[in-house]
Design a protein around this motif. Structure first.
Motif, PDB file in Angstrom:
ATOM      1  N   ALA A  44      46.987  12.021  14.551  1.00 10.34           N
ATOM      2  CA  ALA A  44      45.575  12.021  15.428  1.00 10.34           C
ATOM      3  C   ALA A  44      44.569  11.179  14.559  1.00 10.34           C
ATOM      4  CB  ALA A  44      45.099  13.514  15.355  1.00 10.34           C
ATOM      5  N   PHE A  45      44.452  11.189  13.223  1.00 10.47           N
ATOM      6  CA  PHE A  45      43.425  10.224  12.858  1.00 10.47           C
ATOM      7  C   PHE A  45      43.692   8.762  13.053  1.00 10.47           C
ATOM      8  CE2 PHE A  45      42.126   7.739   8.959  1.00 10.47           C
ATOM      9  CZ  PHE A  45      40.945   7.854   9.211  1.00 10.47           C
ATOM     10  N   ILE A  46      44.990   8.514  12.910  1.00  9.09           N
ATOM     11  CA  ILE A  46      45.381   6.985  13.140  1.00  9.09           C
ATOM     12  C   ILE A  46      45.108   6.785  14.645  1.00  9.09           C
ATOM     13  CG2 ILE A  46      47.300   5.464  13.217  1.00  9.09           C
ATOM     14  CD1 ILE A  46      48.546   6.744  10.541  1.00  9.09           C
ATOM     15  N   TYR A  47      45.542   7.680  15.477  1.00 15.63           N
ATOM     16  CA  TYR A  47      45.193   7.265  16.734  1.00 15.63           C
ATOM     17  C   TYR A  47      43.799   7.106  17.244  1.00 15.63           C
ATOM     18  CZ  TYR A  47      45.169   7.905  21.960  1.00 15.63           C
ATOM     19  OH  TYR A  47      44.870   8.117  23.101  1.00 15.63           O
ATOM     20  N   ARG A  48      42.962   7.993  16.586  1.00 15.34           N
ATOM     21  CA  ARG A  48      41.361   7.894  16.668  1.00 15.34           C
ATOM     22  C   ARG A  48      41.221   6.626  16.207  1.00 15.34           C
ATOM     23  NH1 ARG A  48      38.698  12.900  18.338  1.00 15.34           N
ATOM     24  NH2 ARG A  48      36.889  11.567  18.001  1.00 15.34           N
ATOM     25  N   ALA A  49      41.596   6.329  15.009  1.00 16.08           N
ATOM     26  CA  ALA A  49      40.913   5.022  14.361  1.00 16.08           C
ATOM     27  C   ALA A  49      41.175   3.546  14.911  1.00 16.08           C
ATOM     28  CB  ALA A  49      41.560   4.884  12.739  1.00 16.08           C
ATOM     29  N   PHE A  50      42.493   3.698  15.622  1.00 18.18           N
ATOM     30  CA  PHE A  50      42.901   2.403  16.430  1.00 18.18           C
ATOM     31  C   PHE A  50      42.566   2.425  17.990  1.00 18.18           C
ATOM     32  CE2 PHE A  50      46.061   2.152  12.599  1.00 18.18           C
ATOM     33  CZ  PHE A  50      45.350   1.151  12.390  1.00 18.18           C
ATOM     34  N   THR A  51      42.191   3.567  18.393  1.00 18.10           N
ATOM     35  CA  THR A  51      41.889   3.582  20.010  1.00 18.10           C
ATOM     36  C   THR A  51      40.212   3.439  20.136  1.00 18.10           C
ATOM     37  OG1 THR A  51      41.955   5.789  20.095  1.00 18.10           O
ATOM     38  CG2 THR A  51      43.988   4.514  20.841  1.00 18.10           C
ATOM     39  N   GLY A  52      39.407   3.622  18.770  1.00 22.57           N
ATOM     40  CA  GLY A  52      37.884   3.406  19.007  1.00 22.57           C
ATOM     41  C   GLY A  52      37.250   4.524  19.330  1.00 22.57           C
ATOM     42  N   PHE A  53      37.675   5.583  19.091  1.00 20.93           N
ATOM     43  CA  PHE A  53      37.050   6.892  19.331  1.00 20.93           C
ATOM     44  C   PHE A  53      36.091   6.979  18.165  1.00 20.93           C
ATOM     45  CE2 PHE A  53      38.566   9.210  22.855  1.00 20.93           C
ATOM     46  CZ  PHE A  53      39.865   8.828  23.102  1.00 20.93           C
ATOM     47  N   GLU A  54      34.709   7.603  18.688  1.00 19.90           N
ATOM     48  CA  GLU A  54      33.620   7.994  17.571  1.00 19.90           C
ATOM     49  C   GLU A  54      34.218   8.956  16.735  1.00 19.90           C
ATOM     50  OE1 GLU A  54      31.054   6.178  17.108  1.00 19.90           O
ATOM     51  OE2 GLU A  54      31.686   4.516  18.440  1.00 19.90           O
ATOM     52  N   PHE A  55      33.805   9.081  15.319  1.00 22.92           N
ATOM     53  CA  PHE A  55      34.250  10.121  14.482  1.00 22.92           C
ATOM     54  C   PHE A  55      32.927  11.126  14.599  1.00 22.92           C
ATOM     55  CE2 PHE A  55      37.427   7.040  13.401  1.00 22.92           C
ATOM     56  CZ  PHE A  55      38.438   7.936  13.586  1.00 22.92           C
TER      57      PHE A  55
END
Length: 55
Positions: A44-55
């Motif tokens: 989930a972390f890698i997916y969010r990091a590479f798809t440009g979601f805001e944290f």
């Protein structure tokens, strides 16, 4: 590859003299559950990091 074999040896050695057999099965199941949760969190972390979601 040596690191994985070392972790495998540690995993199996940890349960060698554990006597209530049901406890061994519960601990092994719990360790697999924790590994699955860790893999899902990393995914989930890698997916969010590479798809440009805001944290």
């Amino acid at each position: 590859m040596g690191t994985l074999l070392h972790f495998r040896k540690l995993y199996f050695d940890a349960f060698d003299d554990c006597k209530p057999e049901i406890l061994v099965y519960l601990l092994k199941g719990y360790s697999l559950f924790c590994a699955l949760m860790l893999i899902m969190a990393l995914y989930a972390f890698i997916y969010r990091a590479f798809t440009g979601f805001e944290f």
